[in-house]
Motif scaffolding. Structure first.
Motif, PDB file in Angstrom:
ATOM      1  N   MET A  24      45.794  32.427  51.428  1.00 54.52           N
ATOM      2  CA  MET A  24      45.703  33.099  50.147  1.00 54.52           C
ATOM      3  C   MET A  24      47.073  33.100  49.479  1.00 54.52           C
ATOM      4  SD  MET A  24      44.272  36.861  49.417  1.00 54.52           S
ATOM      5  CE  MET A  24      45.199  37.837  48.295  1.00 54.52           C
ATOM      6  N   ALA A  25      47.096  32.985  48.183  1.00 53.31           N
ATOM      7  CA  ALA A  25      48.343  32.977  47.439  1.00 53.31           C
ATOM      8  C   ALA A  25      48.997  34.347  47.512  1.00 53.31           C
ATOM      9  CB  ALA A  25      48.068  32.612  45.978  1.00 53.31           C
ATOM     10  N   LEU A  26      50.312  34.337  47.493  1.00 56.48           N
ATOM     11  CA  LEU A  26      51.050  35.587  47.421  1.00 56.48           C
ATOM     12  C   LEU A  26      51.171  35.932  45.952  1.00 56.48           C
ATOM     13  CD1 LEU A  26      53.818  34.667  49.963  1.00 56.48           C
ATOM     14  CD2 LEU A  26      51.898  36.175  50.353  1.00 56.48           C
ATOM     15  N   ASP A  85      42.740  42.355  39.931  1.00 52.32           N
ATOM     16  CA  ASP A  85      41.393  41.859  39.643  1.00 52.32           C
ATOM     17  C   ASP A  85      41.265  40.370  39.924  1.00 52.32           C
ATOM     18  OD1 ASP A  85      40.696  44.415  38.786  1.00 52.32           O
ATOM     19  OD2 ASP A  85      40.941  43.942  36.651  1.00 52.32           O
ATOM     20  N   LEU A  86      42.392  39.641  39.853  1.00 51.32           N
ATOM     21  CA  LEU A  86      42.369  38.192  40.098  1.00 51.32           C
ATOM     22  C   LEU A  86      42.320  37.840  41.584  1.00 51.32           C
ATOM     23  CD1 LEU A  86      44.896  36.683  37.527  1.00 51.32           C
ATOM     24  CD2 LEU A  86      42.411  36.470  37.545  1.00 51.32           C
ATOM     25  N   VAL A  87      42.699  38.779  42.446  1.00 55.85           N
ATOM     26  CA  VAL A  87      42.768  38.500  43.883  1.00 55.85           C
ATOM     27  C   VAL A  87      41.453  37.952  44.436  1.00 55.85           C
ATOM     28  CG1 VAL A  87      43.128  39.520  46.170  1.00 55.85           C
ATOM     29  CG2 VAL A  87      44.694  40.056  44.307  1.00 55.85           C
ATOM     30  N   PRO A  88      40.286  38.595  44.187  1.00 55.89           N
ATOM     31  CA  PRO A  88      39.047  38.051  44.755  1.00 55.89           C
ATOM     32  C   PRO A  88      38.709  36.655  44.226  1.00 55.89           C
ATOM     33  CG  PRO A  88      38.672  40.260  43.872  1.00 55.89           C
ATOM     34  CD  PRO A  88      40.052  39.856  43.483  1.00 55.89           C
ATOM     35  N   ALA A  89      39.078  36.375  42.988  1.00 55.28           N
ATOM     36  CA  ALA A  89      38.771  35.063  42.403  1.00 55.28           C
ATOM     37  C   ALA A  89      39.569  33.950  43.063  1.00 55.28           C
ATOM     38  CB  ALA A  89      39.042  35.083  40.900  1.00 55.28           C
ATOM     39  N   LEU A  90      40.794  34.244  43.468  1.00 58.64           N
ATOM     40  CA  LEU A  90      41.673  33.214  44.021  1.00 58.64           C
ATOM     41  C   LEU A  90      41.785  33.264  45.541  1.00 58.64           C
ATOM     42  CD1 LEU A  90      44.530  33.477  41.377  1.00 58.64           C
ATOM     43  CD2 LEU A  90      42.642  31.839  41.444  1.00 58.64           C
ATOM     44  N   ALA A  91      41.102  34.217  46.171  1.00 59.83           N
ATOM     45  CA  ALA A  91      41.212  34.409  47.618  1.00 59.83           C
ATOM     46  C   ALA A  91      40.752  33.169  48.382  1.00 59.83           C
ATOM     47  CB  ALA A  91      40.390  35.613  48.052  1.00 59.83           C
ATOM     48  N   GLU A  94      30.639  32.483  40.411  1.00 65.06           N
ATOM     49  CA  GLU A  94      31.028  33.863  40.714  1.00 65.06           C
ATOM     50  C   GLU A  94      32.520  34.089  40.480  1.00 65.06           C
ATOM     51  OE1 GLU A  94      29.850  34.834  44.705  1.00 65.06           O
ATOM     52  OE2 GLU A  94      27.765  34.244  44.334  1.00 65.06           O
ATOM     53  N   ARG A  95      33.331  33.165  40.987  1.00 65.22           N
ATOM     54  CA  ARG A  95      34.785  33.316  40.860  1.00 65.22           C
ATOM     55  C   ARG A  95      35.244  33.174  39.403  1.00 65.22           C
ATOM     56  NH1 ARG A  95      38.121  31.810  45.951  1.00 65.22           N
ATOM     57  NH2 ARG A  95      36.645  32.122  47.632  1.00 65.22           N
ATOM     58  N   LEU A  96      34.603  32.281  38.665  1.00 61.27           N
ATOM     59  CA  LEU A  96      34.951  32.148  37.249  1.00 61.27           C
ATOM     60  C   LEU A  96      34.652  33.439  36.496  1.00 61.27           C
ATOM     61  CD1 LEU A  96      33.929  28.576  36.022  1.00 61.27           C
ATOM     62  CD2 LEU A  96      36.184  29.638  35.947  1.00 61.27           C
ATOM     63  N   GLN A  97      33.510  34.035  36.780  1.00 57.69           N
ATOM     64  CA  GLN A  97      33.144  35.301  36.132  1.00 57.69           C
ATOM     65  C   GLN A  97      34.181  36.372  36.456  1.00 57.69           C
ATOM     66  OE1 GLN A  97      30.807  35.914  33.904  1.00 57.69           O
ATOM     67  NE2 GLN A  97      31.354  38.076  33.774  1.00 57.69           N
ATOM     68  N   THR A  98      34.599  36.434  37.708  1.00 52.84           N
ATOM     69  CA  THR A  98      35.622  37.408  38.120  1.00 52.84           C
ATOM     70  C   THR A  98      36.928  37.153  37.383  1.00 52.84           C
ATOM     71  OG1 THR A  98      34.610  37.599  40.304  1.00 52.84           O
ATOM     72  CG2 THR A  98      36.895  38.329  40.099  1.00 52.84           C
ATOM     73  N   ALA A  99      37.356  35.881  37.304  1.00 48.31           N
ATOM     74  CA  ALA A  99      38.627  35.542  36.646  1.00 48.31           C
ATOM     75  C   ALA A  99      38.569  35.829  35.147  1.00 48.31           C
ATOM     76  CB  ALA A  99      38.974  34.084  36.894  1.00 48.31           C
ATOM     77  N   LEU A 100      37.455  35.494  34.525  1.00 46.03           N
ATOM     78  CA  LEU A 100      37.345  35.668  33.072  1.00 46.03           C
ATOM     79  C   LEU A 100      37.253  37.127  32.651  1.00 46.03           C
ATOM     80  CD1 LEU A 100      34.998  32.666  32.256  1.00 46.03           C
ATOM     81  CD2 LEU A 100      37.438  32.892  31.714  1.00 46.03           C
ATOM     82  N   THR A 101      36.801  37.993  33.534  1.00 46.64           N
ATOM     83  CA  THR A 101      36.702  39.419  33.207  1.00 46.64           C
ATOM     84  C   THR A 101      37.848  40.248  33.797  1.00 46.64           C
ATOM     85  OG1 THR A 101      35.244  39.800  35.103  1.00 46.64           O
ATOM     86  CG2 THR A 101      34.191  39.327  32.971  1.00 46.64           C
ATOM     87  N   ALA A 102      38.769  39.597  34.480  1.00 48.31           N
ATOM     88  CA  ALA A 102      39.905  40.297  35.103  1.00 48.31           C
ATOM     89  C   ALA A 102      40.792  40.925  34.032  1.00 48.31           C
ATOM     90  CB  ALA A 102      40.704  39.334  35.968  1.00 48.31           C
ATOM     91  N   ARG A 103      41.276  42.124  34.332  1.00 48.15           N
ATOM     92  CA  ARG A 103      42.201  42.809  33.427  1.00 48.15           C
ATOM     93  C   ARG A 103      43.581  42.973  34.051  1.00 48.15           C
ATOM     94  NH1 ARG A 103      40.454  47.878  30.705  1.00 48.15           N
ATOM     95  NH2 ARG A 103      42.177  47.166  29.466  1.00 48.15           N
ATOM     96  N   THR A 104      43.648  43.044  35.407  1.00 43.46           N
ATOM     97  CA  THR A 104      44.920  43.242  36.104  1.00 43.46           C
ATOM     98  C   THR A 104      45.132  42.126  37.117  1.00 43.46           C
ATOM     99  OG1 THR A 104      43.978  44.540  37.905  1.00 43.46           O
ATOM    100  CG2 THR A 104      44.671  45.761  35.925  1.00 43.46           C
ATOM    101  N   GLN A 105      46.359  42.043  37.635  1.00 42.72           N
ATOM    102  CA  GLN A 105      46.667  41.055  38.676  1.00 42.72           C
ATOM    103  C   GLN A 105      45.769  41.272  39.893  1.00 42.72           C
ATOM    104  OE1 GLN A 105      48.594  38.450  38.537  1.00 42.72           O
ATOM    105  NE2 GLN A 105      49.781  38.853  36.699  1.00 42.72           N
TER     106      GLN A 105
END
Length: 180
Positions: free
Chosen positions: A1-3, A53-59, A40-51
């Motif tokens: 996973m990215a830091l 929120d992006l964690v599950p999309a890029l995990a 699923e991940r695109l939906q998470t990334a597109l609706t993310a508001r904070t850093q």
């Protein structure tokens, strides 16, 4: 996973969101994600508001090519990388004249070890590291002024290790850690 950046509650920009979508598209085109997982991940990334929120999309995305090297060259002017940029495994920065500013404290760092090779003629360079990062700049030859490193008061562990090498003519490298 990215830091990811240390402050997971900070709001993201459209650029941060676009970078996450681009990374997901790369992973999908490389065959690392199924179409359902991609949706699923695109939906998470597109609706993310904070850093955060992006964690599950890029995990658990693969880090990409093992020998990813990026070269940045400039004769004069400024080389600058700031919030939200994706740090490659190896970064080569070459500048004859000008200023170099690399802020790794708010960047996406996908590798446990990052190599930065500086080839600077004159001008100043500044590298800001995450609070929990370690640094080694013994491989950097400075002809004029030695690098200045301001280590954090309390050493932290678990972050990326940054190795800085190369050569500097006239100028100075200043290395700092982001405050918590």
């Amino acid at each position: 996973m990215a830091l990811l950046p240390e402050d997971l509650t900070s709001l993201i920009s459209d650029g941060d969101r676009d970078a996450a979508v681009e990374r997901l598209q790369e992973a999908f085109s490389e065959g690392h994600l199924s179409s359902e997982e991609m949706d699923e991940r695109l939906q998470t990334a597109l609706t993310a508001r904070t850093q955060g929120d992006l964690v599950p999309a890029l995990a658990a995305l693969p880090s990409g090519a093992a020998d990813s090297t990026v070269e940045i060259e400039a004769v004069g002017g400024r080389i600058e990388r700031g919030r939200g940029w994706r740090v490659p495994r190896t970064l080569r920065v070459e500048s004859a004249f000008g200023k170099v500013e690399l802020d790794l404290s708010r960047a996406v760092i996908e590798y446990p070890v990052v190599d930065i090779e500086l080839r600077l003629g004159s001008g100043r360079a500044r590298i800001v590291l995450p609070h929990h990062a370690t640094v080694d700049y013994e491989g950097l030859r400075a002809d004029w002024k030695q690098p200045v490193h301001r280590a954090p008061r309390r050493a932290a562990t678990g972050g990326p290790h940054i190795r800085i090498s190369g050569a500097m003519g006239y100028g100075r490298l200043k290395i700092t850690h982001r405050r918590r």
